[in-house]
Design a protein around this motif. Structure first.
Motif, short mmCIF file in Angstrom:
data_model
loop_
_atom_site.label_atom_id
_atom_site.label_comp_id
_atom_site.label_asym_id
_atom_site.label_seq_id
_atom_site.Cartn_x
_atom_site.Cartn_y
_atom_site.Cartn_z
N THR A 263 -4.07 -42.22 -29.63
CA THR A 263 -4.65 -43.39 -28.97
C THR A 263 -5.93 -43.82 -29.68
OG1 THR A 263 -5.98 -42.07 -27.47
CG2 THR A 263 -3.78 -42.70 -26.69
N GLU A 265 -8.59 -44.89 -28.20
CA GLU A 265 -9.75 -44.32 -27.50
C GLU A 265 -10.10 -42.95 -28.06
OE1 GLU A 265 -7.06 -45.55 -26.03
OE2 GLU A 265 -7.53 -46.65 -24.19
N ASP A 266 -9.06 -42.15 -28.35
CA ASP A 266 -9.32 -40.79 -28.81
C ASP A 266 -9.79 -40.75 -30.26
OD1 ASP A 266 -9.32 -37.92 -28.37
OD2 ASP A 266 -7.67 -37.91 -29.81
N TYR A 671 -5.24 -40.87 -22.92
CA TYR A 671 -6.08 -40.59 -24.10
C TYR A 671 -7.02 -39.43 -23.86
CZ TYR A 671 -9.94 -42.91 -21.70
OH TYR A 671 -10.90 -43.24 -20.80
N TYR A 675 -6.18 -34.29 -28.58
CA TYR A 675 -4.92 -34.77 -29.13
C TYR A 675 -4.24 -33.66 -29.92
CZ TYR A 675 -1.57 -37.36 -31.92
OH TYR A 675 -0.41 -37.79 -32.51
#
Ligand SMILES: *[C@@H]1O[C@H](CO)[C@@H](O)[C@H](O)[C@H]1NC(C)=O
Ligand SMILES: *[C@@H]1O[C@H](CO)[C@@H](O)[C@H](O)[C@H]1NC(C)=O
Ligand SMILES: *[C@@H]1O[C@H](CO)[C@@H](O)[C@H](O)[C@H]1NC(C)=O
Ligand SMILES: *[C@@H]1O[C@H](CO)[C@@H](O)[C@H](O)[C@H]1NC(C)=O
Ligand SMILES: *[C@@H]1O[C@H](CO)[C@@H](O)[C@H](O)[C@H]1NC(C)=O
Ligand SMILES: *[C@@H]1O[C@H](CO)[C@@H](O)[C@H](O)[C@H]1NC(C)=O
Ligand SMILES: CC(=O)N[C@H]1CO[C@H](CO)[C@@H](O)[C@@H]1O
Length: 818
Positions: A263, A265-266, A671, A675
């Protein structure tokens, strides 16, 4: 006149005079100034020279300072001392394109690349040299590595491309991620790294050398970090700045696998946190992933697409919102360059993974408010103000007062890409195909090869990787009264070939391929052998050679055996081992040797009864290139596995018949939280790769030729060409922000949805919420945007009205059709 002379003088000065690149414990310094450097990986052979200027320009517009690339040894030296720097391999042209755009370059010579590239970038002839062991104190290896590295450095120096010569390259790299695999090499590994460092130093490039993931990097090599997060990384020398050379913006895809997504955001969170904790150099791996054309995919099993969910997609389109959200981050970080690189750093820990980091100089201070908690938002009180920092996000305040950026609050539009059918004139709904069989009858199916041995060989040793294909052939004789002939018989092959096809006495008996990452498997099929001579012909097919791990160069490929025939009846099983039989070998396929993929090939093709589901079949069709400039793809749904060429250009291996498993895709992607490569997958139960990139520069204005070599059997009647472009764009943004909607140089044609209040849903499925402005938001946006290539909208109550959403913040959700 004066300004022109001034300009010329400036160009002259800037291109001739050396730039001094150095470093201290804080940052890379350029001409004595500490710098915040944002860099992005673009691998030149994964696109075309015609694409490079646009990709690099988009990198610059995206806020990058530098472009980073590996150098791919096996592509440049396919045969020992025979070099190729043409076309996509024109390294110097690529570096000059970076220079022309005014960006810096980071040159990772390696020569080990990894990079999901075939054999990690090592030539297979190197492996086949006597006594060879890669990446250790092996004389033959060190000589060859030094020879290639020196040659590359000399080439680059000759063109004055190092910063020390006035060129763009500010950093060079020797070795790559060796620290990750060093253990098994023992003391020799340590000695090897020292040797690498000395060898690199002796080349006098005049810019610092880096070693990625090398905790014991000898002075003056700079060790750097690669990973999904690098905020906890501490270099091994207090004089080495905190540098992140591979920040994985997504992940690669393998045949049978799903589409990975990291994502926005990540990615933004990981970069902001790295800078919060003292980082000053960050490189995105990849910024543009691109395409593994021809046989360049590594693995085994890396797909032809190397999209990587990077900020620029495989075709070079902006991957929004990732591209735009990171651009905003880069702008904010650059605006804080002085404080980030010279400021005194202090940190306040608020508990529960919330913290503030303050960079302070005499002129002022900059702040990061971090919240590493995966579940709860944090409220941070700082200098009498209160700030809400959403879970798993970082807020950046360049003046320690006003929020300029939060990693989880995306104001950039989301672009939904669509594929459009080929609208070129006289494009029939289906292509008209001609075909011919792969010619095997006279040779391989009769067991006639090029060399024989009473042994099963690793495929690399025989083919030198000149081809994916290697025939292993032998004969077996049964006497009339042989006890085997009265039994049910099967052929059993212990196999390390990613794909295997088997023929007995000229008849196809089946194929098998590796699944679920298990490259060693047993192929077993019932077979009827006859009395007298029987010919067994096994076609072993590689799908990219291993590129990672200690001693990965000796991972087996091909048919390593044992191979046996089993005879069974109710009371008895007998086994005949064929492994030490006389085996005959032949590299490659007839159609490849005869270059059937070349447009000017004179071979006979038939238009009569074009077969479907036929193994080892060549297909050919002509087509008109789609109009316009949008990137072109060919949809190969219906085909099995093989290779595709457009006008003689190999566009890579295809394998749409390889369907990824049904499980493991998330309906919603959160997110928050670390990850990993299995998070946020899509494309479950679909062909691993259905569309294949056809770069515009491969196409002619008139007739174009598509050639397919189909190994497993397929149906080409659905094959068609399409273009990819932005279909619609969406935004979902809180008030007091501005949003920019853009259809990538095409006019916006309609506003499909717009609501200011508390709308629900995602791009493509927005719905009105419980509160909404009474003004006609669709009308307001239609007036502002339709017919324009770009519009900027103030998300404010003045503009959109003031619905009462019982105190909660108002949002504008909009979907525009391109
Ligand atoms: C590489 O080796 C060849 C001999 O194989 C030699 O002619 C050449 O000068 C070497 N190049 C460098 C840069 O050392
Ligand atoms: C930064 O720290 C140094 C050493 O502690 C101190 O001398 C200097 O005044 C500090 N600078 C600022 C702007 O606080
Ligand atoms: C196949 O051969 C490999 C060695 O090449 C061996 O490790 C493996 O056990 C064999 N598998 C079977 C099922 O015989
Ligand atoms: C061979 O296999 C078939 C089916 O499995 C069986 O019916 C037949 O009896 C077997 N023949 C012998 C010779 O074992
Ligand atoms: C091709 O083979 C597939 C799978 O075996 C089958 O479903 C399909 O009907 C065949 N198509 C043709 C045109 O023969
Ligand atoms: C929105 O509606 C209000 C009244 O409901 C009106 O005063 C205002 O001018 C409208 N704004 C726009 C941009 O149409
Ligand atoms: C240690 C590790 O997993 N390294 C990988 C990082 O990602 C790059 C690019 O995907 C790979 O080449 C490395 O193998």
């Amino acid at each position: 006149m004066i300004s022109l002379r001034f300009l010329l003088c400036f160009i002259f000065v800037s291109s001739v005079y050396a730039t001094i690149v150095s470093h201290d414990g804080r940052a890379i310094t350029i001409d004595g100034h500490r710098r915040v450097l944002l860099s992005g990986s673009i691998h030149y052979p994964r696109s075309t020279p015609e694409m490079w200027p646009d990709l690099i320009k988009k990198g610059k517009e995206g806020g990058l300072d530098a472009i980073e690339t590996y150098v791919f040894w096996n592509a440049h030296e396919p045969t020992r001392r025979q070099y190729d720097f043409s076309g996509k391999l024109d390294l110097i042209r690529f570096l000059k394109t970076i220079q022309d755009e005014g960006l810096y370059g980071v040159l990772r010579i390696g020569p080990y690349a990894c990079a999901e590239w075939n054999y990690g970038g090592f030539p297979v002839w190197l492996h086949n040299m006597p006594g060879m062991v890669f990446r250790t104190t092996n004389k033959a290896f060190m000589d060859e590595m030094q020879n290639f590295t020196t040659m590359i450095v000399d080439m680059v120096k000759k063109e004055n491309l190092f910063a020390s010569q006035g060129g763009p390259i500010i950093l060079a790299q020797i070795e790559n991620e060796y620290g990750n695999v060093m253990g098994p090499y023992g003391e020799s590994g340590k000695a090897y790294i020292k040797w690498c460092a000395n060898m690199a130093q002796s080349l006098n490039v005049g810019v610092p050398w880096i070693m990625c993931q090398q905790n014991d990097a000898p002075h003056p090599m700079l060790n750097t970090c690669n990973g999904f997060y690098c905020d906890n990384f501490v270099p091994n020398n207090p004089n080495t700045p905190k540098m992140w050379t591979e920040n994985w913006t997504g992940w690669f895809k393998q045949w049978g696998g799903k589409n990975p997504h990291r994502t926005t955001e990540d990615v933004a969170f990981s970069v902001a946190r790295f800078f919060q904790r003292g980082g000053t150099f960050n490189n995105y791996y990849m910024y543009h992933g691109g395409t593994n054309f021809d046989r360049t995919a590594g693995g085994p099993y890396i797909t032809t697409s190397y999209d990587y969910d990077a900020p620029l997609d495989e075709y070079g389109n902006l991957n929004q919102p990732k591209y735009g959200h990171l651009k905003q981050l880069h702008d904010v970080l650059h605006s804080m360059e002085k404080t980030l690189t010279y400021g005194n750093i202090s940190t306040i820990d608020f508990g529960n993974s919330a913290s503030a980091t303050i960079y302070k100089t005499k002129e002022g201070s900059s702040c990061f408010f971090g919240n590493g908690n995966e579940n709860s938002d944090a409220t941070i009180s700082f200098r009498g103000e209160s700030y809400v920092v959403p879970a798993w996000s970082i807020t950046i305040l360049p003046d320690c007062k006003n929020e300029a950026y939060n990693t989880a609050k995306i104001t950039t539009q989301t672009s939904m890409m669509v594929k459009k059918p080929n609208e070129a004139e006289d494009t029939p709904s289906t292509l008209k195909w001609s075909w011919r069989p792969e010619n095997m009858d006279n040779f391989v199916l009769k067991g006639k090869g090029e060399s024989t041995q009473t042994q099963l060989f690793d495929q690399k040793v025989v083919t030198n990787d000149q081809s994916d294909y290697l025939w292993y052939m032998t004969t077996v004789k049964f006497k009339k009264r042989d006890p085997f002939l009265g039994k049910n018989m099967s052929l059993r092959v212990n196999c390390t070939a990613p794909v295997l096809h088997a023929f007995v006495n000229g008849k196809y008996i089946g194929n098998q391929h590796a699944e679920n990452g298990k490259f060693n498997y047993i192929f077993e099929k019932d077979v009827k052998f006859k009395s007298g001579r029987n010919v067994i012909a096994l076609l072993s097919i590689t799908v990219g050679l291993a590129n990672y791990g200690a001693f990965f160069e000796s991972k087996p490929a091909g048919i390593t055996g044992p191979i046996s025939i089993t005879g069974r009846n109710v009371d008895e099983t007998i086994v005949k081992d064929l492994s030490a039989h006389k085996w005959s070998y032949k590299t490659g396929l007839n159609g490849f040797e005869n270059q059937l993929f070349r447009t000017e090939s004179m071979s006979k093709w038939s238009v009569e009864s074009v077969p479907f589901n036929r193994t080892m079949t060549w297909y050919k069709a002509t087509f008109k290139a789609p109009l316009g400039n949008d990137p072109v793809v060919v949809d190969l749904l219906g085909l099995g596995k093989g290779t595709a060429w457009v006008n003689g250009n190999n566009i890579g291996r295809y394998w749409p018949a390889f369907i990824s498993s049904e499980n493991g895709c998330a309906a919603k992607c959160n997110y928050r939280g670390p990850y990993h490569a299995e998070k946020c997958l899509t494309n479950c139960g679909e062909p691993t790769q259905r569309w294949y990139h056809v770069p515009r520069s491969f196409l002619n204005a008139g007739d174009n030729t598509l050639v397919l070599f189909e190994e497993m059997g397929g149906n080409p009647s659905l094959v068609n060409f399409q273009t990819t472009r932005v279909g619609s764009v969406c935004a979902n943004v809180y008030e007091k922000n501005t949003i920019e909607l853009s259809c990538d140089r095409k006019p916006i044609s309609a506003i499909k949805f717009a609501s200011f209040g508390n709308p629900d849903g995602n791009c493509g499925s927005f719905e009105k919420g419980t509160c909404e402005s009474s003004n006609n938001t669709v009308d307001i946006l239609t007036q502002e945007c339709v017919g324009k290539e770009k519009c900027i909208i103030d998300v404010s109550t003045e503009k959109l009205g003031a619905p009462d959403c019982t105190g909660s913040a108002r949002r504008l959700a909009v979907e525009a059709i391109c």
